[in-house]
Write a protein that holds these residues in place. Structure first.
Motif, mmCIF file in Angstrom:
data_model
loop_
_atom_site.group_PDB
_atom_site.id
_atom_site.type_symbol
_atom_site.label_atom_id
_atom_site.label_comp_id
_atom_site.label_asym_id
_atom_site.label_seq_id
_atom_site.Cartn_x
_atom_site.Cartn_y
_atom_site.Cartn_z
ATOM 1 N N UNK A 7 0.831 -1.216 0.000
ATOM 2 C CA UNK A 7 0.000 0.000 0.000
ATOM 3 C C UNK A 7 0.867 1.269 0.000
ATOM 4 N N UNK A 8 1.948 1.232 0.777
ATOM 5 C CA UNK A 8 2.847 2.388 0.819
ATOM 6 C C UNK A 8 3.532 2.610 -0.522
ATOM 7 N N UNK A 9 3.893 1.527 -1.136
ATOM 8 C CA UNK A 9 4.520 1.667 -2.459
ATOM 9 C C UNK A 9 3.568 2.348 -3.425
ATOM 10 N N UNK A 10 2.270 1.916 -3.355
ATOM 11 C CA UNK A 10 1.284 2.563 -4.227
ATOM 12 C C UNK A 10 1.135 4.049 -3.888
ATOM 13 N N UNK A 11 1.082 4.328 -2.551
ATOM 14 C CA UNK A 11 0.929 5.720 -2.157
ATOM 15 C C UNK A 11 2.135 6.561 -2.562
ATOM 16 N N UNK A 12 3.323 5.977 -2.418
ATOM 17 C CA UNK A 12 4.521 6.713 -2.819
ATOM 18 C C UNK A 12 4.474 7.054 -4.298
ATOM 19 N N UNK A 26 4.386 10.787 -5.530
ATOM 20 C CA UNK A 26 5.407 11.266 -6.472
ATOM 21 C C UNK A 26 4.747 11.971 -7.657
ATOM 22 N N UNK A 27 3.645 11.383 -8.109
ATOM 23 C CA UNK A 27 2.929 12.040 -9.208
ATOM 24 C C UNK A 27 2.379 13.400 -8.778
ATOM 25 N N UNK A 28 1.791 13.416 -7.550
ATOM 26 C CA UNK A 28 1.234 14.691 -7.059
ATOM 27 C C UNK A 28 2.325 15.727 -6.838
ATOM 28 N N UNK A 29 3.471 15.288 -6.308
ATOM 29 C CA UNK A 29 4.581 16.225 -6.109
ATOM 30 C C UNK A 29 5.037 16.819 -7.438
ATOM 31 N N UNK A 30 5.049 15.993 -8.432
ATOM 32 C CA UNK A 30 5.436 16.478 -9.748
ATOM 33 C C UNK A 30 4.461 17.543 -10.238
ATOM 34 N N UNK A 31 3.130 17.234 -10.031
ATOM 35 C CA UNK A 31 2.117 18.211 -10.430
ATOM 36 C C UNK A 31 2.243 19.506 -9.614
ATOM 37 N N UNK A 32 2.467 19.334 -8.280
ATOM 38 C CA UNK A 32 2.615 20.511 -7.426
ATOM 39 C C UNK A 32 3.824 21.347 -7.830
ATOM 40 N N UNK A 33 4.903 20.687 -8.144
ATOM 41 C CA UNK A 33 6.095 21.443 -8.556
ATOM 42 C C UNK A 33 5.807 22.259 -9.804
ATOM 43 N N UNK A 34 5.055 21.631 -10.729
ATOM 44 C CA UNK A 34 4.693 22.387 -11.931
ATOM 45 C C UNK A 34 3.802 23.571 -11.597
#
Length: 520
Positions: free
Chosen positions: A104-109, A113-121
């Motif tokens: 589950x943590x792997x999925x959340x990570x 990671x995808x959300x962090x990428x979006x947030x950085x953009x």
């Protein structure tokens, strides 16, 4: 031969007997030895058998213990194996749970990671927009400064100042409204304050100014003063109107009362009764009546002497009597009659310098505190009481007005009233007149003026009325009418927190209007 043979036979028999005895004893000994050997062999056999029995029992007991220990060990081993099996099961379950959580943590990570990428953009986009907005705001600010001719810092200061002035104005309005509401209940509140002040008044001063002590020749005199069943002391208190306190004080009786004249009558009466020795109700009434007449005469004499010293004539006898009563009245430890004389002389001197009626000024100065002779019997300020008395006994209107206005209970409308005010302040302010050292007096006045001038907008400050009033003149450009209320209150609070002074100080702030606050 025969004898010798007999002897020999006898000896032979003896020898045979001895040998037989020895042999018999040997046989007995041998028999005993065999018996002992048989007995010891039997005991040894029994001991051997008993030892074998004990050995067998010990072996059996040891086998039982070994068997029991073996059973206990097997039981504990079984329980331990069971616990180990349970722990193993739980560990397996935890491992499975951890594996699931790890997945589950792997999925959340991955999702994070995808959300962090979006947030950085988005952050990059926001940063770009923020820079653009800052550039536009700076352009607008520059345009505003060009149009208004005021910098941003100056605009902030103007805004803060405007808000501060508005808040002060609203606070002043609120304070004024509260003060207006308070005035509606001023009479009730004033009575409560007076009652509270009386309860909390300094005990030392009350004791000093409301009691007199009469010395006794001995403590036996206390019993005679009390009398049978207290009849003598009751008669004294009833005729004089003063309380007698007879306590453990050696060779002394205390007279307590607010009326100084009655207290003096009681003191003189009791001293005469003690010296006379005859103390009973009839004698007490007689002595008190005589002393009262003498005191009345002394009061009239004191009033006439004061009027004569000042050079004031044609005064109503009742006014003269009230003037004489001031001999027994003090104000801030200053004798009121002596104070009235000083005020009269000062008024006369100032009137002479100004070319006014000197006798009229002396008359007003002498009578200005006449209300203090009866202010414990009549309600109201002593200035108003004195003016009413002067009017009642035919004093001229200008004298009546000067008496009423000497503490500003009514506005001063004549030069004479102002002269009486000034002379009254001078007499009270004279160093030593009211038991205050010159250095502390001058320092207190300087501190009062220094506190007032430390506030913004204050132009000048004057400590007057012997430091009992502080008048402050403010700049009309920087202090509004509403601000004077707050200013007078702030100065009064500062005086209360920083200075020590007797009585109260009146703080008056003067602009187009006056706001008054008292530091109590």
């Amino acid at each position: 031969m025969g004898t010798m043979g007999f002897v020999l036979l006898t000896l032979g028999a003896l020898a045979v007997g001895v040998v037989a005895g020895v042999l018999a004893r040997q046989q007995v000994v041998e028999r005993k030895r065999r018996q002992e050997k048989e007995l010891s062999d039997g005991l040894l056999e029994e001991a051997r058998k008993e030892a074998e029995t004990i050995k067998k029992e010990a072996i059996l007991q040891a086998k039982d213990n070994i068997f029991r220990l073996k059973a206990d060990f097997e039981k504990e081993s079984k329980e331990t194996r069971k616990e180990l099996q349970n722990l193993e099961k739980r560990l397996l379950q935890k491992e499975e749970n951890l594996d699931r959580k790890s997945e589950s943590l792997d999925k959340r990570e991955g999702t994070i990671a995808k959300k962090e990428k979006l947030l950085a953009e988005k952050e990059r986009e926001l940063e770009q927009r923020s820079q653009e907005l800052n550039r536009l705001i700076e352009q607008q600010r520059v345009k505003l400064e060009e149009l208004s001719g005021v910098s941003a810092q100056e605009a902030k200061e103007l805004l803060i100042k405007s808000i501060e002035e508005e808040a002060k104005h609203e606070a002043a309005l609120i304070a004024k409204r509260i003060e207006t509401e308070a005035r509606e209940q001023a009479d009730k509140k004033a009575k409560e304050i007076i009652a509270l002040a009386i309860q909390r008044y300094a005990g030392d001063y009350v004791v000093e100014k409301t009691v007199s002590v009469v010395n006794l020749p001995n403590d036996e005199m206390k019993g005679r003063i009390i009398g049978r069943e207290g009849r003598n002391i009751r008669a004294l208190e009833a005729t004089t109107g003063v309380d007698l306190i007879i306590d453990d004080t050696p060779e002394a009786v205390i007279l307590s009362g607010f009326n100084p004249v009655r207290r003096e009558v009681a003191r003189l009466s009791l001293e005469r009764l003690i010296s006379d020795g005859r103390i009973h109700p009839a004698r007490i009434e007689e002595i008190v009546e005589k002393v009262t007449q003498e005191i009345d005469t002394a009061i009239r004499d004191a009033g006439e002497q004061a009027a004569f010293d000042v050079g004031v004539h044609s005064i109503d006898p009742e006014i003269v009597r009230l003037l004489g009563k001031l001999k027994y009245r003090t104000s801030y430890a200053q004798n009121v009659l002596q104070h009235s004389r000083e005020v009269a002389f000062l008024c006369g001197m100032m009137a002479a310098e100004l070319g006014l009626n000197e006798k009229q000024a002396k008359r007003a100065g002498l009578l200005h505190d006449i209300g203090k002779a009866v202010d414990h019997e009549v309600e109201g300020p002593h200035a108003i009481i004195g003016a009413d008395l002067a009017k009642k006994y035919g004093e001229p209107p200008e004298i009546v007005h000067a008496i009423a206005a000497h503490h500003e209970d009514v506005p001063a409308e004549s030069i004479l009233a102002v002269l009486v005010q000034a002379a009254d302040a001078l007499s009270g302010a004279r160093p030593g007149a009211r038991k205050e050292l010159l250095e502390s007096y001058v320092r207190r006045l300087e501190n009062l003026e220094k506190i007032a001038t430390a506030f913004n907008g204050v132009n000048k400050a004057y400590a007057i009325q012997a430091g009992r009033e502080l008048r402050i003149i403010v700049e009309s450009e920087s202090v509004s009418d509403a601000d004077t209320v707050l200013l007078s209150r702030d100065i009064a609070k500062r005086i209360e927190s920083e200075l020590t002074y007797p009585g109260q100080i009146k703080v008056t702030v003067i602009r187009e209007t006056r706001a008054v606050e008292y530091a109590k």
